[in-house]
Design a protein around this motif. Structure first.
Motif, PDB file in Angstrom:
ATOM      1  N   VAL A   1      -3.808   0.838  11.502  1.00 16.96           N
ATOM      2  CA  VAL A   1      -4.984  -0.405  11.250  1.00 16.96           C
ATOM      3  C   VAL A   1      -5.103  -1.303  10.754  1.00 16.96           C
ATOM      4  O   VAL A   1      -5.359  -2.413  11.422  1.00 16.96           O
ATOM      5  CB  VAL A   1      -6.309   0.289  10.070  1.00 16.96           C
TER       6      VAL A   1
ATOM      7  N   THR B   1      -5.710  -4.760  13.147  1.00 13.70           N
ATOM      8  CA  THR B   1      -6.487  -6.203  11.852  1.00 13.70           C
ATOM      9  C   THR B   1      -5.659  -7.318  12.253  1.00 13.70           C
ATOM     10  O   THR B   1      -6.705  -8.378  12.726  1.00 13.70           O
ATOM     11  CB  THR B   1      -6.378  -5.852  10.527  1.00 13.70           C
TER      12      THR B   1
ATOM     13  N   MET C   1      -8.346 -13.500  17.934  1.00 18.75           N
ATOM     14  CA  MET C   1      -9.276 -14.711  17.567  1.00 18.75           C
ATOM     15  C   MET C   1      -8.923 -16.544  17.495  1.00 18.75           C
ATOM     16  O   MET C   1     -10.170 -17.011  17.880  1.00 18.75           O
ATOM     17  CB  MET C   1     -10.139 -14.066  16.624  1.00 18.75           C
TER      18      MET C   1
ATOM     19  N   THR D   1      -6.417  -8.761  15.684  1.00 20.20           N
ATOM     20  CA  THR D   1      -6.894  -9.394  16.376  1.00 20.20           C
ATOM     21  C   THR D   1      -7.625 -10.654  15.436  1.00 20.20           C
ATOM     22  O   THR D   1      -7.914 -11.558  16.750  1.00 20.20           O
ATOM     23  CB  THR D   1      -8.230  -7.929  15.846  1.00 20.20           C
ATOM     24  N   ILE D   2      -7.057 -10.743  14.185  1.00 15.90           N
ATOM     25  CA  ILE D   2      -7.108 -11.672  13.820  1.00 15.90           C
ATOM     26  C   ILE D   2      -6.000 -12.807  14.549  1.00 15.90           C
ATOM     27  O   ILE D   2      -6.827 -14.245  15.028  1.00 15.90           O
ATOM     28  CB  ILE D   2      -7.186 -12.436  12.238  1.00 15.90           C
TER      29      ILE D   2
ATOM     30  N   LEU E   1       0.915  -1.225  -0.235  1.00 14.26           N
ATOM     31  CA  LEU E   1       0.161   0.452  -0.221  1.00 14.26           C
ATOM     32  C   LEU E   1       0.765   1.192   0.040  1.00 14.26           C
ATOM     33  O   LEU E   1       0.199   2.287  -0.318  1.00 14.26           O
ATOM     34  CB  LEU E   1      -1.132   0.254   1.208  1.00 14.26           C
TER      35      LEU E   1
ATOM     36  N   PRO F   1      -1.565   6.271  10.890  1.00 14.80           N
ATOM     37  CA  PRO F   1      -2.485   5.669  11.117  1.00 14.80           C
ATOM     38  C   PRO F   1      -3.527   4.541  10.155  1.00 14.80           C
ATOM     39  O   PRO F   1      -3.664   3.621  10.457  1.00 14.80           O
ATOM     40  CB  PRO F   1      -3.911   6.514  10.805  1.00 14.80           C
ATOM     41  N   VAL F   2      -2.820   5.196   9.273  1.00 21.33           N
ATOM     42  CA  VAL F   2      -3.016   3.324   8.308  1.00 21.33           C
ATOM     43  C   VAL F   2      -2.440   2.314   9.248  1.00 21.33           C
ATOM     44  O   VAL F   2      -2.793   1.265   8.610  1.00 21.33           O
ATOM     45  CB  VAL F   2      -2.660   4.070   6.988  1.00 21.33           C
TER      46      VAL F   2
ATOM     47  N   SER G   1       2.507   2.695  -1.663  1.00 21.04           N
ATOM     48  CA  SER G   1       2.758   4.202  -3.359  1.00 21.04           C
ATOM     49  C   SER G   1       1.172   4.959  -3.102  1.00 21.04           C
ATOM     50  O   SER G   1       0.852   5.964  -3.349  1.00 21.04           O
ATOM     51  CB  SER G   1       2.852   3.757  -4.252  1.00 21.04           C
ATOM     52  N   ILE G   2       0.212   4.545  -1.944  1.00 22.16           N
ATOM     53  CA  ILE G   2      -1.364   5.267  -2.270  1.00 22.16           C
ATOM     54  C   ILE G   2      -1.302   5.330  -0.832  1.00 22.16           C
ATOM     55  O   ILE G   2      -2.214   6.327  -0.679  1.00 22.16           O
ATOM     56  CB  ILE G   2      -2.655   3.945  -2.813  1.00 22.16           C
ATOM     57  N   ILE G   3      -0.546   5.438   0.134  1.00 19.26           N
ATOM     58  CA  ILE G   3      -0.937   5.853   1.470  1.00 19.26           C
ATOM     59  C   ILE G   3       0.279   7.565   1.705  1.00 19.26           C
ATOM     60  O   ILE G   3       0.834   7.408   1.067  1.00 19.26           O
ATOM     61  CB  ILE G   3      -0.351   5.174   2.040  1.00 19.26           C
ATOM     62  N   PRO G   4      -1.028   8.718   1.746  1.00 21.08           N
ATOM     63  CA  PRO G   4      -0.406   9.506   2.060  1.00 21.08           C
ATOM     64  C   PRO G   4       0.628   9.750   2.968  1.00 21.08           C
ATOM     65  O   PRO G   4      -0.259   9.569   4.078  1.00 21.08           O
ATOM     66  CB  PRO G   4      -1.772  10.705   2.289  1.00 21.08           C
ATOM     67  N   LYS G   5       1.712  10.620   2.885  1.00 20.71           N
ATOM     68  CA  LYS G   5       2.776  10.664   4.345  1.00 20.71           C
ATOM     69  C   LYS G   5       1.613  11.099   5.034  1.00 20.71           C
ATOM     70  O   LYS G   5       2.204  10.617   6.579  1.00 20.71           O
ATOM     71  CB  LYS G   5       3.568  11.575   3.326  1.00 20.71           C
ATOM     72  N   SER G   6       0.824  12.102   5.306  1.00 18.28           N
ATOM     73  CA  SER G   6       0.276  12.842   7.001  1.00 18.28           C
ATOM     74  C   SER G   6      -0.131  12.238   7.491  1.00 18.28           C
ATOM     75  O   SER G   6      -0.979  11.616   8.733  1.00 18.28           O
ATOM     76  CB  SER G   6      -0.188  13.791   6.308  1.00 18.28           C
ATOM     77  N   VAL G   7      -0.921  10.640   6.769  1.00 19.44           N
ATOM     78  CA  VAL G   7      -1.730   9.800   7.518  1.00 19.44           C
ATOM     79  C   VAL G   7      -1.411   8.400   7.489  1.00 19.44           C
ATOM     80  O   VAL G   7      -2.011   7.350   7.784  1.00 19.44           O
ATOM     81  CB  VAL G   7      -3.105   9.839   6.787  1.00 19.44           C
TER      82      VAL G   7
END
Lengths: 212, 212
Positions: free
Chosen positions: A77, A81, A88, A84-85, A62, A73-74, A64-70
Motif C-alpha cells: 500500500v 501510494t 500523477m 501513484t503520486i 511505521l 500488504p502494508v 513498530s505498529i505494523i503487525p508481522k502477518s500483514v
C-alpha cells in the motif's frame, strides 16, 4: 539485525558493493525495457528513487505498529501510494517523459528493489539509516540505468540525450549525424548484452580491488 | 487487543490515509494533466493541417486554421474528426483514425485532410507499439513524404507489394498496410461524410468517440 555501517557507508554500499542492478540484479524489468536512451534511464531512475526513499522512510516509521502477518500488504500500500503520486506528477509536470516511460511507471510498484529494501532493511533499521540506504540504492539504480541507457543509445542510434522537454532538448550526435544506427542495441537483446558487459566490468574492477 | 483486530485496524488506517493523500494529489494534478493532453492534441492538429499548397512532411508550417479544432470535434463512427476553420469555413480536418491489424495491436494516427480537394495534408502517429527501428519508421517524416501533399486520385493508396504506389517500409509491410488503413478511413470520411463535417454540432469536451 541492525546495520553496522556508518552513515556514509550506508549510502555508498548501494552505489557500488550492493548496487541493485549490477550486484543484486533486482528490478531488471524496467532496467532492460526503458533504457533505450540515456534520458529515459535517468527518468526511470529518479522516479524509482523517489518511490524508494518515500517507502523506506514510511516503512521505517511505521515498523513498530505494523503487525508481522500483514507487513507485506502494508508495504505494498505504501509503495503503491508513492508510485501513484509519481505517475500523477509526471503526467502533470513532465508530459513527454511520462509518455516515453508509459506503462513502466505504474509497474514501479512491482520493482523488487523497493519491496526488497522495505523488507530487508527499512523494517529493521532506524528512520535515518533507512533513508540513507534508500538514497544509496536510488543513486546506484539511477547511475546503472543511465550508463546502460547511454551505452545503448550511443551505439544504437549514435546520439546521447540528456534532457528533453517540449522543444528544448540536450542531445549530442556523438557518432555524427550520418551514423546509421545498430538496431539490436535499441531492442531488448541490446539491453541484455550491455548489462552483461557492465556486470563483467564491475566484477573485474571489484576483484582487482580485492587482490590489492 | 487481539492480534486479528490490530491487523484489520492498521491496514484500514494506512489504506485510508493513502487514499486521502492520493485524492488530494489527484485534485491538484488532474487539471494540469488535462491541460497537457489538450496542448498535445492541439499541437498535433497544428502539424497535420498546415498552411501550404503542397506541404512537405519534413517541413514545419503555420496552421491553416484560426479556430481551436480540439474544441470543434465530431464523431464519425469510432473516429474523432477535428475541424480546422478559417473564418467560419472548414479548411481542413484532422481525423484520429485507428489502423487495425498492425504488427503489434493497432496504431492510432492523426490524418490531416484538406477540405477542398481531399489532399493528405499531414500525418502524425499518436500511438503505436511497432518494432523500434522497423515499424516505428512510419513516424518519420522521410517515410511520410511520399504520401503527404498527395490527393486521393494522385496515387494508388496501397503498398507497392499489393500493386499500389506507396513504398512500404522494408521489413515492416504489415505496419505500412495498417497505416494506410487509417489513411483510407480518413479519406472515406472526407468523401462520404461531408454533410456531417460541415453541419454537425461539436461533441462535448471530454466525450470519446466509441462508434456507438
Amino acid at each position: 539485525m541492525a546495520s553496522k555501517e556508518t552513515g556514509l557507508g550506508e549510502v555508498l554500499k548501494g552505489i557500488w558493493r550492493d548496487n541493485p542492478v549490477l550486484t543484486l540484479l533486482l528490478g531488471l524489468c524496467p532496467t532492460l525495457a526503458v533504457t533505450n536512451s540515456a534520458y529515459n534511464g535517468i527518468g526511470m531512475g529518479v522516479a524509482t528513487g523517489f518511490v524508494l526513499i518515500g517507502s523506506n522512510m514510511f516503512v521505517s516509521i511505521l515498523k513498530s505498529i505494523i503487525p508481522k502477518s500483514v507487513r507485506i500488504p502494508v508495504y505494498i500500500v505504501v509503495i503503491a501510494t508513492f508510485v501513484t503520486i509519481v505517475d500523477m506528477a509526471l503526467k502533470a509536470f513532465m508530459f513527454e517523459l511520462s509518455q516515453s516511460l508509459g506503462l513502466f511507471v505504474p509497474l514501479i510498484v512491482v520493482n523488487c528493489v523497493i519491496l526488497g529494501r522495505a523488507e530487508a532493511f527499512a523494517s529493521k533499521n532506524t528512520v535515518l539509516r533507512s533513508i540513507l540506504d534508500a538514497v544509496g540504492m536510488a543513486v546506484g539504480f539511477t547511475l546503472a540505468l543511465f550508463v546502460l541507457g547511454a551505452i545503448r543509445e550511443i551505439i544504437g542510434s549514435g546520439t546521447l540525450t540528456l534532457f528533453q522537454m517540449g522543444e528544448t532538448e540536450v542531445k549530442f550526435f556523438v557518432l555524427g549525424k550520418s551514423y546509421p544506427g545498430i538496431l539490436v542495441m535499441i531492442l531488448p537483446p541490446g539491453a541484455f548484452l550491455t548489462l552483461g558487459f557492465m556486470m563483467a566490468a564491475r566484477n573485474v574492477i571489484q576483484s582487482r580491488l580485492d587482490n590489492k | 487487543m487481539p492480534e486479528s483486530l490490530k491487523m484489520i485496524l492498521v491496514l484500514t488506517l494506512i489504506s485510508g490515509a493513502a487514499g486521502l493523500g492520493l485524492s488530494a494529489m489527484n485534485d491538484y494534478t488532474k487539471p494540469l494533466a488535462a491541460d497537457n493532453n489538450r496542448k498535445f492534441t492541439l499541437s498535433s492538429i497544428n502539424g497535420v493541417i498546415p498552411n501550404a499548397a503542397t506541404p512537405d512532411a519534413c517541413q514545419k508550417y503555420a496552421p491553416a486554421f484560426d479556430n481551436a479544432p480540439d474544441k470543434d470535434a465530431i464523431c464519425v463512427g469510432a473516429s474523432t474528426v477535428y475541424r480546422g476553420r478559417k473564418g467560419n469555413e472548414v479548411v481542413g480536418i484532422a481525423v484520429e483514425a485507428i489502423g487495425e491489424e498492425a504488427y503489434s495491436g493497432t496504431i492510432t494516427v492523426l490524418v490531416g485532410i484538406r477540405m477542398n480537394d481531399g489532399q493528405l495534408s499531414g500525418l502524425k502517429v499518436l500511438k503505436h507499439a511497432e518494432t523500434p527501428g522497423l515499424g516505428s519508421i512510419m513516424t518519420k517524416c522521410e517515410f511520410q513524404q511520399q504520401m503527404v501533399g498527395k490527393g486521393p486520385g494522385d496515387i494508388n493508396w496501397t503498398v507497392v507489394k499489393d500493386g499500389g504506389d506507396v513504398n512500404q517500409i522494408s521489413g515492416a509491410t504489415i505496419s505500412s498496410r495498417s497505416l494506410l488503413r487509417a489513411i483510407h478511413k480518413a479519406q472515406d470520411i472526407w468523401k462520404n461524410n461531408r454533410e456531417d463535417i460541415l453541419n454537425k454540432a461539436p461533441i462535448a469536451e471530454g466525450e470519446v468517440c466509441d462508434g456507438k
